[in-house]
Design a protein around this motif. Structure first.
Motif, PDB file in Angstrom:
ATOM      1  N   GLN A  51       0.903  -1.536  -0.180  1.00 26.77           N
ATOM      2  CA  GLN A  51      -0.045   0.042  -0.268  1.00 26.77           C
ATOM      3  C   GLN A  51       0.493   0.561   0.127  1.00 26.77           C
ATOM      4  N   ASP A  52       1.453   1.263   0.478  1.00 24.79           N
ATOM      5  CA  ASP A  52       3.185   2.858   0.936  1.00 24.79           C
ATOM      6  C   ASP A  52       3.249   2.452  -0.466  1.00 24.79           C
ATOM      7  N   ALA A  53       3.596   1.364  -1.475  1.00 27.70           N
ATOM      8  CA  ALA A  53       4.975   1.632  -2.598  1.00 27.70           C
ATOM      9  C   ALA A  53       3.868   1.866  -3.429  1.00 27.70           C
ATOM     10  N   LYS A  58       1.781   6.720  -6.727  1.00 29.17           N
ATOM     11  CA  LYS A  58       1.098   7.870  -6.713  1.00 29.17           C
ATOM     12  C   LYS A  58       1.173   9.336  -7.173  1.00 29.17           C
ATOM     13  N   LYS A  59       2.112   9.145  -6.209  1.00 31.70           N
ATOM     14  CA  LYS A  59       2.373  10.742  -6.162  1.00 31.70           C
ATOM     15  C   LYS A  59       3.338  10.919  -6.919  1.00 31.70           C
ATOM     16  N   LEU A  60       4.160  10.789  -7.207  1.00 35.85           N
ATOM     17  CA  LEU A  60       5.777  10.609  -8.210  1.00 35.85           C
ATOM     18  C   LEU A  60       4.719  10.830  -9.675  1.00 35.85           C
ATOM     19  N   LYS A  61       3.921  10.240  -9.841  1.00 36.47           N
ATOM     20  CA  LYS A  61       3.468  10.102 -11.097  1.00 36.47           C
ATOM     21  C   LYS A  61       2.558  11.741 -11.051  1.00 36.47           C
ATOM     22  N   ALA A  88      21.641  -7.635  -9.309  1.00 36.41           N
ATOM     23  CA  ALA A  88      23.066  -9.531  -8.426  1.00 36.41           C
ATOM     24  C   ALA A  88      22.401  -9.251  -7.165  1.00 36.41           C
ATOM     25  N   SER A  89      21.378  -8.461  -6.960  1.00 34.64           N
ATOM     26  CA  SER A  89      20.773  -8.469  -5.149  1.00 34.64           C
ATOM     27  C   SER A  89      19.664  -9.296  -5.379  1.00 34.64           C
ATOM     28  N   GLY A  90      18.720  -9.369  -6.298  1.00 31.53           N
ATOM     29  CA  GLY A  90      17.407 -10.171  -6.162  1.00 31.53           C
ATOM     30  C   GLY A  90      16.307  -8.680  -4.820  1.00 31.53           C
ATOM     31  N   ARG A  91      16.808  -8.135  -5.319  1.00 29.96           N
ATOM     32  CA  ARG A  91      15.415  -7.197  -4.519  1.00 29.96           C
ATOM     33  C   ARG A  91      14.572  -7.298  -4.785  1.00 29.96           C
ATOM     34  N   GLY A  92      13.516  -6.729  -3.864  1.00 29.47           N
ATOM     35  CA  GLY A  92      12.117  -7.512  -3.749  1.00 29.47           C
ATOM     36  C   GLY A  92      11.615  -5.842  -4.183  1.00 29.47           C
ATOM     37  N   ASP A  93      10.234  -5.502  -3.437  1.00 34.34           N
ATOM     38  CA  ASP A  93       9.126  -4.352  -3.263  1.00 34.34           C
ATOM     39  C   ASP A  93      10.166  -3.233  -3.380  1.00 34.34           C
ATOM     40  N   ALA A  94       9.537  -2.332  -4.796  1.00 34.05           N
ATOM     41  CA  ALA A  94       9.891  -0.752  -5.242  1.00 34.05           C
ATOM     42  C   ALA A  94       9.202  -0.065  -5.422  1.00 34.05           C
ATOM     43  N   VAL A  95       9.920   1.084  -5.662  1.00 35.06           N
ATOM     44  CA  VAL A  95       9.153   2.374  -6.349  1.00 35.06           C
ATOM     45  C   VAL A  95       9.958   2.518  -7.598  1.00 35.06           C
TER      46      VAL A  95
END
Length: 95
Positions: A51-53, A58-61, A88-95
């Motif tokens: 929900q935070d992402a 929406k704010k960025l757009k 390489a790090s396989g990071r997950g959730d992001a915006v």
């Protein structure tokens, strides 16, 4: 945020940033990012909850192009492609 070499910007949210960066780099679909060669990850932020992402996306757009550029240049002044290290790090959730 993804960008082309000519600084065309794309803002999106994903639950797997490494996978999504790979998809953009492979230009799999006939999409905005493929058409405009938007293949470089230039800014991202992770969030503990989806929900935070979504709210941040929406704010960025809604922000101006100059605001987005300022955000990128504050953390990545050379517009370096952050994609390889994220993949390489396989990071997950992001915006």
């Amino acid at each position: 945020m993804m960008a082309s070499r000519s600084q065309v910007l794309y803002v999106g949210m994903t639950n797997n940033l490494a996978r999504r960066v790979r998809e953009h780099k492979r230009k799999k679909a006939d999409s905005f990012t493929a058409r405009y060669n938007v293949t470089r990850l230039v800014w991202y932020h992770t969030f503990p909850r989806p929900q935070d992402a979504i709210a941040a996306e929406k704010k960025l757009k809604g922000q101006s192009r100059s605001d987005k550029i300022a955000l990128i240049e504050d953390q990545n002044p050379d517009w370096k492609d952050l994609g390889p290290s994220v993949m390489a790090s396989g990071r997950g959730d992001a915006v």
